[in-house]
Design an enzyme around this catalytic site. Structure first.
Site, PDB file in Angstrom:
ATOM      1  N   ARG A  26      73.062   6.223 -81.200  1.00  0.00           N
ATOM      2  CA  ARG A  26      74.219   5.362 -80.939  1.00  0.00           C
ATOM      3  C   ARG A  26      75.486   5.920 -81.585  1.00  0.00           C
ATOM      4  O   ARG A  26      76.569   5.866 -80.987  1.00  0.00           O
ATOM      5  CB  ARG A  26      73.933   3.943 -81.428  1.00  0.00           C
ATOM      6  CG  ARG A  26      72.955   3.178 -80.529  1.00  0.00           C
ATOM      7  CD  ARG A  26      72.381   1.962 -81.232  1.00  0.00           C
ATOM      8  NE  ARG A  26      71.574   1.123 -80.349  1.00  0.00           N
ATOM      9  CZ  ARG A  26      70.319   1.385 -80.005  1.00  0.00           C
ATOM     10  NH1 ARG A  26      69.706   2.471 -80.492  1.00  0.00           N
ATOM     11  NH2 ARG A  26      69.656   0.562 -79.195  1.00  0.00           N
ATOM     12  N   GLY A  91      64.162   8.089 -73.463  1.00  0.00           N
ATOM     13  CA  GLY A  91      64.491   6.953 -72.619  1.00  0.00           C
ATOM     14  C   GLY A  91      65.864   6.385 -72.936  1.00  0.00           C
ATOM     15  O   GLY A  91      66.665   6.134 -72.036  1.00  0.00           O
ATOM     16  N   ARG A 120      59.189   6.578 -66.286  1.00  0.00           N
ATOM     17  CA  ARG A 120      59.747   5.349 -66.855  1.00  0.00           C
ATOM     18  C   ARG A 120      60.756   4.732 -65.883  1.00  0.00           C
ATOM     19  O   ARG A 120      61.594   5.429 -65.306  1.00  0.00           O
ATOM     20  CB  ARG A 120      60.399   5.634 -68.212  1.00  0.00           C
ATOM     21  CG  ARG A 120      59.398   6.130 -69.232  1.00  0.00           C
ATOM     22  CD  ARG A 120      60.018   6.437 -70.576  1.00  0.00           C
ATOM     23  NE  ARG A 120      60.439   5.220 -71.284  1.00  0.00           N
ATOM     24  CZ  ARG A 120      60.890   5.225 -72.527  1.00  0.00           C
ATOM     25  NH1 ARG A 120      61.001   6.358 -73.201  1.00  0.00           N
ATOM     26  NH2 ARG A 120      61.242   4.085 -73.109  1.00  0.00           N
ATOM     27  N   SER A 192      62.872  -6.933 -77.479  1.00  0.00           N
ATOM     28  CA  SER A 192      63.424  -6.055 -78.521  1.00  0.00           C
ATOM     29  C   SER A 192      64.888  -6.365 -78.835  1.00  0.00           C
ATOM     30  O   SER A 192      65.781  -5.546 -78.619  1.00  0.00           O
ATOM     31  CB  SER A 192      63.284  -4.580 -78.096  1.00  0.00           C
ATOM     32  OG  SER A 192      61.946  -4.269 -77.801  1.00  0.00           O
ATOM     33  N   ASP A 308      58.655  -0.733 -82.170  1.00  0.00           N
ATOM     34  CA  ASP A 308      58.338   0.665 -82.482  1.00  0.00           C
ATOM     35  C   ASP A 308      57.400   0.816 -83.676  1.00  0.00           C
ATOM     36  O   ASP A 308      57.069   1.939 -84.066  1.00  0.00           O
ATOM     37  CB  ASP A 308      59.621   1.463 -82.724  1.00  0.00           C
ATOM     38  CG  ASP A 308      60.347   1.784 -81.419  1.00  0.00           C
ATOM     39  OD1 ASP A 308      59.688   1.821 -80.365  1.00  0.00           O
ATOM     40  OD2 ASP A 308      61.573   1.991 -81.457  1.00  0.00           O
TER      41      ASP A 308
END
Length: 428
Positions: A26, A91, A120, A192, A308
């Site tokens: 990020r 991803g 995915r 999440s 995770d």
């Protein structure tokens, strides 16, 4: 690459956990979306970070990397046409990059991991991009994908599903300031939540603060510009969870650092969870010390907020007395591997009693451990590989894990850390 991990009688030492994969990605992306020069201290040096940096360079960002620091001069609202972008096996990396296609005449997205990232689903995000005016060619919601944009964005509201991943919302929120602002509504619930909270935190650090209505799952991003900044990447709780699991399974005294107690990462929930299991855990400042070897009792795990760390805790459950239900983790099926189906197949080979459910799985543990002496397929999935390595410590004959090189996606030094703590690790 195949790696053998043998049984362990004791683990002892201190481990510096890698920098956060999610924060690093990020911070890199928000720096690229800024026109000024930003500095990132202690960035992760894993495969995902490398793939994103390569794509940022292709889009026109100038990147200078030195020991423990990244300096990024971003492209802001004027990305260069990159032709083709390859996000590796990331991803989140792919999903961050897809909306940049709104600003460019044409971008092609491919992957060198067709059996992992190529499988995915991206359809929910692609639907949102079409609603915003992009022309999209895809393979039924999968790579390869071509996006044609470059037209003024006139729509200011968009919806995206949060059922499979919060990353779709993250991608739209982070690009929104460059589009002149957006009102984003998340439909079908949201899995999440902590990673999305991390996204909002990073955006605010870069000078853009979205209005968040978590109850209605509605987020409003103003028309604004990101400001260049200085960012410090915290330690990675998901990576730390694997070492914590290893320390919980054998007699140990293992200290991990730096792990901030004020961190947004939901995976820090493993600390109270391990205590419930019967593990002695001490926290002091940014250090977490595990003293393992005590009998473990099964405790159910709702993994929705700590997705995770689910596989690491599954390894612990395999050696706990009783039955553990892992719930609200259905989105694990759409990760680097099918982390429910592939995990179940591998654990059954080892002799673990595991049942798949609609939203997770159930494990009945064996406090005596397992025979081992077999080879398990890591399925190109870093979390699966670490889970098998942790379980190998509680086998009589150890385990061989194939495709072990993929651990570099998040924790390149994982096997070295295990060996330094006293485990037997051999590259075959």
């Amino acid at each position: 690459m195949k790696v053998y991990v043998g049984p362990a009688s004791r683990l002892q030492g201190k481990v510096r956990v890698p920098p956060s994969k999610n924060y690093t990605s990020r911070y890199i992306w928000v720096s690229a979306l800024t026109e000024g020069e930003s500095i990132i201290y202690d960035p992760a040096t894993n495969d995902d970070a490398g793939a994103l940096l390569n794509c940022c360079r292709r889009l026109g960002a100038k990147v200078q990397a030195s020991e423990g620091r990244l300096k990024i001069c971003g492209f802001g609202r004027n990305p260069h046409p990159p032709g083709v972008l390859d996000p590796g096996n990331g991803g989140l990396i792919l999903r961050l990059l897809l909306p940049i296609g709104l600003l460019l005449p044409e971008v092609q997205y491919v992957t060198s991991y067709p059996e992992s990232l190529g499988k995915r689903p991206q359809g929910h995000l692609l639907t949102a991009l079409r609603a915003l005016g992009a022309e999209v060619e895809d393979d039924n919601g999968h790579l390869p994908i071509t996006i044609r944009g470059g037209r003024p964005i006139t729509r200011r509201t968009v919806a995206v599903s949060g059922r499979i991943s919060s990353q779709f919302a993250t991608a739209l929120l982070m690009i929104a300031p460059l589009l002149g602002g957006l009102d984003l509504r998340i439909t079908e619930g949201l899995v999440s939540r902590p990673p999305l909270a991390t996204t909002l935190q990073v955006m605010a650090e870069a000078g853009v603060t979205p209005l968040a209505d978590w109850e209605k799952l509605r987020f409003t991003v103003p028309a604004a510009s990101y400001q260049a900044g200085v960012y410090h990447v915290p330690g990675d709780y998901p990576a730390a969870s694997a070492i914590m699991a290893a320390a919980a399974l054998v007699p140990s005294s293992v200290t991990l650092y730096p792990l901030s107690p004020a961190d947004q990462q939901g995976e820090k929930q493993v600390i109270p969870y391990l205590r419930q299991l019967g593990v002695e855990v001490k926290t002091e400042g940014q250090e977490v010390t595990i003293r393992g070897g005590s009998p473990l009792r099964a405790v159910d795990f709702n993994g929705e907020e700590a997705i995770d760390a689910v596989l690491s805790m599954a390894a612990v459950a395999c050696c706990a007395a009783g039955t553990t239900t892992f719930s609200r983790v259905a989105n694990l099926r759409w990760k680097e591997s099918d982390r429910i189906g592939d995990l179940a197949r591998g654990l059954r080979q080892l002799g673990v009693a595991i049942t798949e459910t609609a939203d997770g799985f159930v494990i009945t543990g064996n406090p005596h451990g397992y025979e081992g002496g077999i080879e398990l397929d890591g399925c190109q999935d870093h979390r699966l590989i670490m889970t098998y390595a942790v379980l190998a410590l509680r086998t009589q004959k150890g385990l061989v894990i194939s495709g072990a090189e993929h651990v570099s996606k998040s924790f390149p030094g994982f096997f070295a850390a295990l060996e330094a703590l006293g485990a037997t690790v051999e590259v075959e």
